[in-house]
Scaffold this motif. Sequence first.
Motif, PDB file in Angstrom:
ATOM      1  N   GLN A 185       0.832  -1.204   0.000  1.00 47.95           N
ATOM      2  CA  GLN A 185       0.000   0.000   0.000  1.00 47.95           C
ATOM      3  C   GLN A 185       0.867   1.255   0.000  1.00 47.95           C
ATOM      4  N   ARG A 203       1.311   4.333  -3.221  1.00 41.24           N
ATOM      5  CA  ARG A 203       0.737   5.669  -3.049  1.00 41.24           C
ATOM      6  C   ARG A 203       1.248   6.616  -4.123  1.00 41.24           C
ATOM      7  N   ARG A 226       5.068   9.514  -4.877  1.00 41.09           N
ATOM      8  CA  ARG A 226       6.358   9.134  -4.304  1.00 41.09           C
ATOM      9  C   ARG A 226       7.482   9.798  -5.087  1.00 41.09           C
TER      10      ARG A 226
END
Length: 274
Positions: free
Chosen positions: A172, A176, A179
Amino acid sequence: MHLDVIQSLSIAGDSSKANDDRTGAGHAHAWVIDGATDLGEPGLLGNRGGAAWIAAEADRAFAAAPEDGSIEQTCRMVFEQVAARFTEQRTREPESWEIPSASFLAVAVADNVVDCAWLGDCAALLIRDGEATRIGPQRDIRDDETDLARSVAHHGLGSIKRAAPVLDVLRQARSRPGRQVLGIDPAGAEQIYYSSQPCVAGDELLLMTDGFVAVTDLYRLIDQAALPGLLTNDGLSDIAARLRAAEAEDAECMRWPRFKQGDDATAIWLRVVA
């Protein structure tokens, strides 16, 4: 000006697995790369895991960079070459969490200036007259990862085979958006951080992946101010030995919450020469 290599060191966190770090130096530039640990089995890029793949490709691109280019030009070229190679070599569409990514830090010297470029949690010191000054990211950059490890510590940390809840949390986090990493999108070069500092002949530079700089930042085994003296007296290998001894004593990753007992640890120690 140019750079002389004094010492370099790169040791795998687990000798049964590939080392996903790389380091190197040219006439006037140097770099460290830390591939983000794979969260699944190889296959996207053949038999090689994505972390080792991106570290190797970025290392090759930095090594091929023209010596007369700016650090910005070099980094853009690295991003472009990594993206092109991924398009050529991938075997299928990736899951979001398996897209190869890496932290990196690069330096270049010219005209009594050291330019630094980075994304992620590699680190660098400029050493002059026995005093170390941090360049690049500051030491608190790993706090988020430590907090994440602490949040799932009850599932067990440090095991080669991660518990399913730990793996889910890591996937997870890896998925995201936003990054800031070296990855497979050339546009990611727009996110690179840069800094410049004066330098003089005789200055030294120490570039480290997060697995090596943990000796000062995460474990606090050595104060940053003490590093220049330790380097002069004992070199990189003695510092690495202290690092591995501490990790072995905390094999279950409870004193220092982290996702594996020992991370790949890489450093390169250089001298600025007129």
